[in-house]
Scaffold this active site. Structure first.
Site, short mmCIF file in Angstrom:
data_model
loop_
_atom_site.label_atom_id
_atom_site.label_comp_id
_atom_site.label_asym_id
_atom_site.label_seq_id
_atom_site.Cartn_x
_atom_site.Cartn_y
_atom_site.Cartn_z
N TYR A 9 63.33 -2.77 27.93
CA TYR A 9 63.00 -1.46 27.91
C TYR A 9 63.67 -0.22 26.92
CZ TYR A 9 61.76 -3.46 32.48
OH TYR A 9 61.09 -4.31 33.50
N HIS A 35 60.46 6.25 28.03
CA HIS A 35 60.86 6.55 29.43
C HIS A 35 62.41 6.46 29.56
CE1 HIS A 35 59.76 7.59 33.52
NE2 HIS A 35 59.69 6.44 34.08
N PHE A 49 67.24 0.93 38.05
CA PHE A 49 65.74 1.12 37.69
C PHE A 49 65.54 2.44 38.05
CE2 PHE A 49 65.73 -3.43 37.63
CZ PHE A 49 65.04 -3.53 36.24
N ASN A 100 63.33 4.41 39.76
CA ASN A 100 62.83 4.84 41.01
C ASN A 100 63.74 5.11 41.79
OD1 ASN A 100 60.28 4.62 39.89
ND2 ASN A 100 59.64 3.50 41.31
N ASP A 107 62.83 12.22 30.44
CA ASP A 107 61.77 12.38 29.46
C ASP A 107 60.73 13.17 30.12
OD1 ASP A 107 61.55 9.99 31.23
OD2 ASP A 107 59.44 9.79 30.70
N ASN A 121 59.59 10.06 38.74
CA ASN A 121 60.04 9.30 39.71
C ASN A 121 61.69 9.48 39.93
OD1 ASN A 121 57.74 8.35 41.00
ND2 ASN A 121 57.51 6.83 39.70
#
Length: 239
Positions: free
Chosen positions: A14, A19, A64, A66, A91, A112
């Site tokens: 990632y 993001h 993560f 969320n 972002d 989120n």
């Protein structure tokens, strides 16, 4: 103490995602200001340092996106940090690539990570929104957000991250407009703005005859004689 959080998803796969630009901002700040090495705490990676006379804790939640608020909330409670002293980098789809805006409080805009922080910590903290642009089609949003920055994005991404790191002390001291201005100046001319063209070629010069045809003569043409005939021929006028 000031708490500066960068949002993203943990894992090498990632790292270059749009993001994860919040993580990128936190990394740039840590490098520029010689913060301590990243260590694991609060289900996050943390680094300590100073900006001017202010002690600062950088945090990259490893829960993560969320669940970002869990790690940030735990750190705030441990150090007894008020919402006024929390700054979050993340972002923003609804800002053009390279644009940076700051606001305090407000809605999550569907992000989120921000939803999670609002739920665990409250809403009245400073939010530094880094524009990644919208793909133009709602069906393509997930692919856009969870995709790597394009090669062309590097023209504005690296200057922007450098400017964030160079001027973060201004934000820490409360000079939000000054901070935004410095970042904007660093990104200006990199091609980040919609419709902005880089290395554009100068307009082709027109011949004097073509200009004359478009603009017309400065004074009335003589109606007769050799000069009148020549000028009418050059300017495409019929006898």
């Amino acid at each position: 103490m000031l708490l500066i959080a960068g949002l993203g998803n943990p894992g090498q796969q990632y790292e270059r995602h749009r993001h994860n630009v919040g993580f990128m901002a936190a990394d740039a700040i840590a490098r520029r200001h010689s913060f301590s090495s990243w260590s694991k705490k609060f289900n996050a990676l943390v680094a300590e340092g100073r900006l001017g006379g202010e002690k600062v804790l950088l945090i990259k939640p490893q829960t993560f996106m969320n669940l970002s608020g869990q790690a940030i909330g735990e750190a705030m409670r441990f150090y007894k940090i008020d919402l006024d002293d929390l700054i979050v980098f993340y972002d923003e789809l609804d800002l053009a690539p390279g644009k940076l805006r700051i606001k305090t409080g407000g809605g999550s805009g569907g992000h989120n990570g921000i939803k999670s922080i609002d739920a665990h910590c409250g809403k009245d903290y400073r939010r530094v929104r880094i524009g990644i642009g919208h793909p133009g089609d709602k069906a393509r949003v997930n692919t856009h957000v969870l995709g790597d920055f394009a090669k062309a994005d590097q023209t504005w991404l690296e200057p922007m991250l450098d400017a964030v790191a160079d001027n973060i002390a201004m934000l820490a001291e409360g000079d939000e407009s000054g901070f935004m201005n410095r970042v904007s100046l660093a990104v200006k001319g990199t091609g980040a703005e919609p419709g902005e063209k880089r290395d554009s070629k100068p307009a082709k010069k027109q011949s004097h005859i073509r200009q004359a045809r478009q603009k017309g003569p400065a004074a009335p043409l003589p109606e007769s004689g050799p000069m009148a005939a020549m000028l009418k021929k050059l300017l495409g006028q019929k006898e």
